[in-house]
Design a protein around this motif. Structure first.
Motif, mmCIF file in Angstrom:
data_model
loop_
_atom_site.group_PDB
_atom_site.id
_atom_site.type_symbol
_atom_site.label_atom_id
_atom_site.label_comp_id
_atom_site.label_asym_id
_atom_site.label_seq_id
_atom_site.Cartn_x
_atom_site.Cartn_y
_atom_site.Cartn_z
ATOM 1 N N ASP A 59 0.828 -1.207 0.000
ATOM 2 C CA ASP A 59 0.000 0.000 0.000
ATOM 3 C C ASP A 59 0.863 1.259 0.000
ATOM 4 O OD1 ASP A 59 -2.408 -1.296 -0.127
ATOM 5 O OD2 ASP A 59 -2.818 -1.201 2.029
ATOM 6 N N ARG A 60 1.953 1.241 0.770
ATOM 7 C CA ARG A 60 2.847 2.407 0.767
ATOM 8 C C ARG A 60 3.460 2.610 -0.614
ATOM 9 N NH1 ARG A 60 5.522 -0.278 5.404
ATOM 10 N NH2 ARG A 60 4.181 0.079 7.222
ATOM 11 N N ASP A 61 3.817 1.526 -1.266
ATOM 12 C CA ASP A 61 4.415 1.636 -2.599
ATOM 13 C C ASP A 61 3.434 2.253 -3.595
ATOM 14 O OD1 ASP A 61 6.793 0.563 -1.711
ATOM 15 O OD2 ASP A 61 6.343 -1.477 -2.408
ATOM 16 N N GLU A 62 2.151 1.909 -3.472
ATOM 17 C CA GLU A 62 1.167 2.520 -4.370
ATOM 18 C C GLU A 62 1.086 4.027 -4.131
ATOM 19 O OE1 GLU A 62 -3.589 2.378 -5.546
ATOM 20 O OE2 GLU A 62 -2.690 0.625 -4.576
ATOM 21 N N ILE A 63 1.178 4.433 -2.873
ATOM 22 C CA ILE A 63 1.189 5.871 -2.569
ATOM 23 C C ILE A 63 2.408 6.531 -3.197
ATOM 24 C CG2 ILE A 63 1.369 7.589 -0.722
ATOM 25 C CD1 ILE A 63 -0.070 5.577 1.114
ATOM 26 N N LEU A 64 3.561 5.894 -3.076
ATOM 27 C CA LEU A 64 4.806 6.490 -3.564
ATOM 28 C C LEU A 64 4.867 6.533 -5.086
ATOM 29 C CD1 LEU A 64 7.256 4.884 -0.984
ATOM 30 C CD2 LEU A 64 6.413 7.237 -1.026
ATOM 31 N N ARG A 65 4.061 5.722 -5.757
ATOM 32 C CA ARG A 65 3.993 5.781 -7.222
ATOM 33 C C ARG A 65 3.049 6.875 -7.704
ATOM 34 N NH1 ARG A 65 3.906 0.049 -6.615
ATOM 35 N NH2 ARG A 65 1.631 0.041 -6.853
ATOM 36 N N ALA A 66 2.211 7.385 -6.814
ATOM 37 C CA ALA A 66 1.236 8.415 -7.185
ATOM 38 C C ALA A 66 1.899 9.790 -7.191
ATOM 39 C CB ALA A 66 0.060 8.389 -6.213
ATOM 40 N N ASP A 67 1.183 10.767 -7.719
ATOM 41 C CA ASP A 67 1.677 12.142 -7.758
ATOM 42 C C ASP A 67 1.625 12.726 -6.348
ATOM 43 O OD1 ASP A 67 2.218 14.812 -8.131
ATOM 44 O OD2 ASP A 67 0.787 15.092 -9.770
ATOM 45 N N PRO A 68 2.762 13.098 -5.762
ATOM 46 C CA PRO A 68 2.742 13.614 -4.383
ATOM 47 C C PRO A 68 1.973 14.919 -4.234
ATOM 48 C CG PRO A 68 4.920 13.883 -5.367
ATOM 49 C CD PRO A 68 4.130 13.022 -6.308
ATOM 50 N N ALA A 69 1.743 15.633 -5.329
ATOM 51 C CA ALA A 69 1.004 16.891 -5.234
ATOM 52 C C ALA A 69 -0.432 16.669 -4.776
ATOM 53 C CB ALA A 69 1.011 17.607 -6.582
ATOM 54 N N HIS A 70 -0.988 15.480 -5.050
ATOM 55 C CA HIS A 70 -2.373 15.205 -4.664
ATOM 56 C C HIS A 70 -2.506 14.901 -3.178
ATOM 57 C CE1 HIS A 70 -3.901 15.360 -8.697
ATOM 58 N NE2 HIS A 70 -3.105 14.396 -9.117
ATOM 59 N N ALA A 71 -1.469 14.354 -2.573
ATOM 60 C CA ALA A 71 -1.544 13.944 -1.166
ATOM 61 C C ALA A 71 -0.166 14.099 -0.536
ATOM 62 C CB ALA A 71 -2.039 12.511 -1.055
ATOM 63 N N PRO A 72 0.283 15.332 -0.315
ATOM 64 C CA PRO A 72 1.651 15.543 0.174
ATOM 65 C C PRO A 72 1.916 14.926 1.539
ATOM 66 C CG PRO A 72 0.375 17.591 0.203
ATOM 67 C CD PRO A 72 -0.424 16.600 -0.564
#
Length: 581
Positions: free
Chosen positions: A536-549
């Motif tokens: 789950d953390r890896d999926e977050i880290l693959r996403a655009d950080p601007a959406h969920a800093p």
């Protein structure tokens, strides 16, 4: 089951005379009417609203002591501003003093009018000094949405001005709505929308020249303690100005003690401006030539201010921009047919931009839309028809119903007893359909639970109350998320997983999905399934950080060091956005 609060009938007052006389009249009318105690307690008694809002960003067990410290720190700032006010606006100071005396408060209470100035300045100071860093993860901050439309945007060319006032005063402001008409001995006749007991002319107001003002919170490093409060600034503008140029000139002359955005529309000029302030300067944003609308939320729009802006929470600017995008999209979609009723529908519309449902049966009573859990007042000003429509429903007030209040300065001082026309319920789901009775009721109940949380209800009590709503809206991902997060906070990650698993089958919206993934990774980690947690953390880290800093930073940190139950007990509960972080 949490009960939906009862709203007292809308009151309409007429005042006339000097500012001091109108203060005495207002206080006497409020004292006779009753229903004002909760509103005045919110501002004047300890813990004050400013302290409650500051402490809301802290773990639950620390909030009482933080409230005491915040009140001790903020009280001298309020007194300082009050001393300055007495010299700048002695007539407004006397008005407030007479109001408070008539309702049984002593003179010390009048500094409560600076509640938002001291809070916003605290955030600005924190950003400059690095002190009170948790304040920059604030959860109880005001956030409002306004839209002025005219010309080719509207069905008849006439100007209309709609506004949702979002403020952590749910179950207080919304329970006793009030419209007050003032005929001063000097200046223009004006009116304003507030709640019983709150003589606040500068927040949501209008005047006989056809100007309408609505005020919006801003946050910036440039704070100070020498200018007028927003209530006095708005009061002076609405009492003295007849044109947008006069508004701009007067605002530049007076300045402000804190960080604000005031949108002002003019029916006569078929236009609008936004006045943006810090303690050091004032800038004005004009509607472009040929424009037919102007929208305003809570982010600075003038380039001169954007560099020093200090959002009080990671999602604050994202939320502000999303709401403004919804307002702009509304005009684009309905240009040429916008009327008063369609603006009422807008104020209760959950249809935010860029929402991604993974199934067709997703339900939403939270998210990136102009509807907020703490929308405590909703209005549509219609100057050409000499009326203002005011919601008389509970928080979120955008659902209405709306009472149509004629601009009625003529008549004796006192309560206006004219019968008001009240329209139907509003409110629209993110699918575009009218809200069901269940969706509307759940929204109202969540607002009441959020209010009790601000009053320091224990996390377990909030968890129980929110869990009881799941059966009514089983496919609401934000509701599932906060139940899961609170379950983790109270030490029951196993109970959290089913809610988070189900929500992740529903939620595809960037930013909102990352919140769910972070919560589930924490539950899995606490239960010993580190492989699933890291996925789950890896999926977050693959996403655009601007959406969920914040979620991106947390995923990086927790990939290196697993969270513990002890550390997660310190999560900040943000029930105004159904979140914990």
């Amino acid at each position: 089951m949490v009960e939906i609060p009862t709203v007292q009938p809308l009151r309409v007052y007429r005042l006339a005379g000097t500012q001091r006389e109108m203060g005495r009249q207002f206080g006497a009318l409020a004292a006779a009417d009753g229903g004002w105690h909760a509103a005045l307690d919110l501002y004047a008694n300890r813990p004050t609203m400013a302290a409650t809002m500051a402490a809301a960003s802290m773990p639950h067990r620390f909030r009482p002591i933080v409230e005491r410290v915040a009140d001790a720190f903020l009280a001298p700032q309020r007194r300082r501003l009050q001393a300055i006010r007495s010299k700048q606006f002695p007539e407004y100071t006397e008005r407030t003093r007479e109001t408070f005396r008539a309702m049984g408060f002593d003179d010390k209470a009048i500094s409560a009018t600076f509640v938002m100035e001291v809070l916003q300045n605290l955030v600005g100071l924190a950003s400059r000094t690095g002190m009170f860093s948790r304040a920059l993860n604030a959860t109880a901050v005001a956030s409002c949405s306004s839209l002025a439309v005219w010309g080719s945007a509207t069905v008849d060319g006439n100007l209309r001005h709609a506004r949702n006032f979002d403020f952590p005063g749910g179950s207080i402001w919304d329970r006793a709505p009030l419209v007050t008409f003032c005929t001063p001995d000097a200046g223009l006749r004006y009116g304003y929308v507030s709640a019983r007991g709150l003589d606040a002319p500068g927040i949501t107001c209008f005047n006989e020249a056809g100007l309408t003002f609505t005020v919006h919170t801003r946050f910036h490093r440039e704070v100070g303690y020498s200018g007028p409060s927003v209530i006095d600034l708005g009061h002076e503008l609405i009492r003295t100005c007849t044109t947008l140029d006069e508004v701009a000139a007067t605002a530049r002359r007076l300045g402000a003690t804190s960080t604000w955005g005031l949108i002002c529309s003019s029916a006569a000029e078929r236009s609008a401006i936004i006045v943006e302030t810090t303690a050091k300067r004032v800038e004005v944003i004009e509607a472009e030539a040929g424009a037919d609308h102007l929208s305003c939320t809570n982010s600075y729009l003038h380039p001169a201010f954007q560099n020093g802006e200090t959002p009080p929470a990671p999602d604050f600017r994202i939320d502000s921009l999303d709401r403004r995008c919804q307002l702009e999209a509304f005009v684009d979609k309905y240009r040429g047919s916008i009327d008063t009723e369609s603006l009422q529908w807008l104020l209760g519309d959950y249809g935010g931009v860029d929402i991604v449902d993974l199934t067709t049966d997703v339900q939403r009573v939270d998210g990136t839309s102009v509807v907020a859990i703490d929308t405590v007042a909703s209005i549509v000003s219609v100057p050409d028809e000499r009326r203002i429509d005011v919601s008389v429903g509970p928080c979120p007030t955008g659902f209405g119903p709306y009472a149509s209040v004629p601009w009625t300065w003529d008549g004796p001082v006192g309560v206006c007893e004219d019968e008001l026309e009240i329209g139907p319920q509003r409110g629209r789901s993110h699918h575009g359909a009218p809200l069901s009775d269940t969706e509307r009721a759940v929204s109202h109940r969540i607002a009441e639970i959020a209010h009790r949380h601000l009053e320091k209800a224990p996390p377990r009590a909030s968890l129980t109350a929110l869990s009881n709503l799941i059966d009514e809206l089983p496919n609401e991902p934000a509701l599932r998320r906060i139940v899961g997060q609170l379950s983790i906070l109270v030490g029951d990650p196993a109970a959290a997983l089913p809610h988070l698993d189900h929500a992740l089958t529903l939620e595809g919206t960037p930013g909102l999905r990352e919140k769910l993934l972070l919560a589930r990774s924490r539950a899995q980690s606490l239960l010993g399934d580190e492989r699933a947690a890291q996925a789950d953390r890896d999926e977050i880290l693959r996403a655009d950080p601007a959406h969920a800093p914040l979620e991106y930073a947390s995923a990086r940190r927790e990939s290196a060091k697993r969270p513990t139950q002890r550390s997660l007990r310190n999560m900040t509960i943000d029930l105004l956005h159904l979140d914990a972080r």
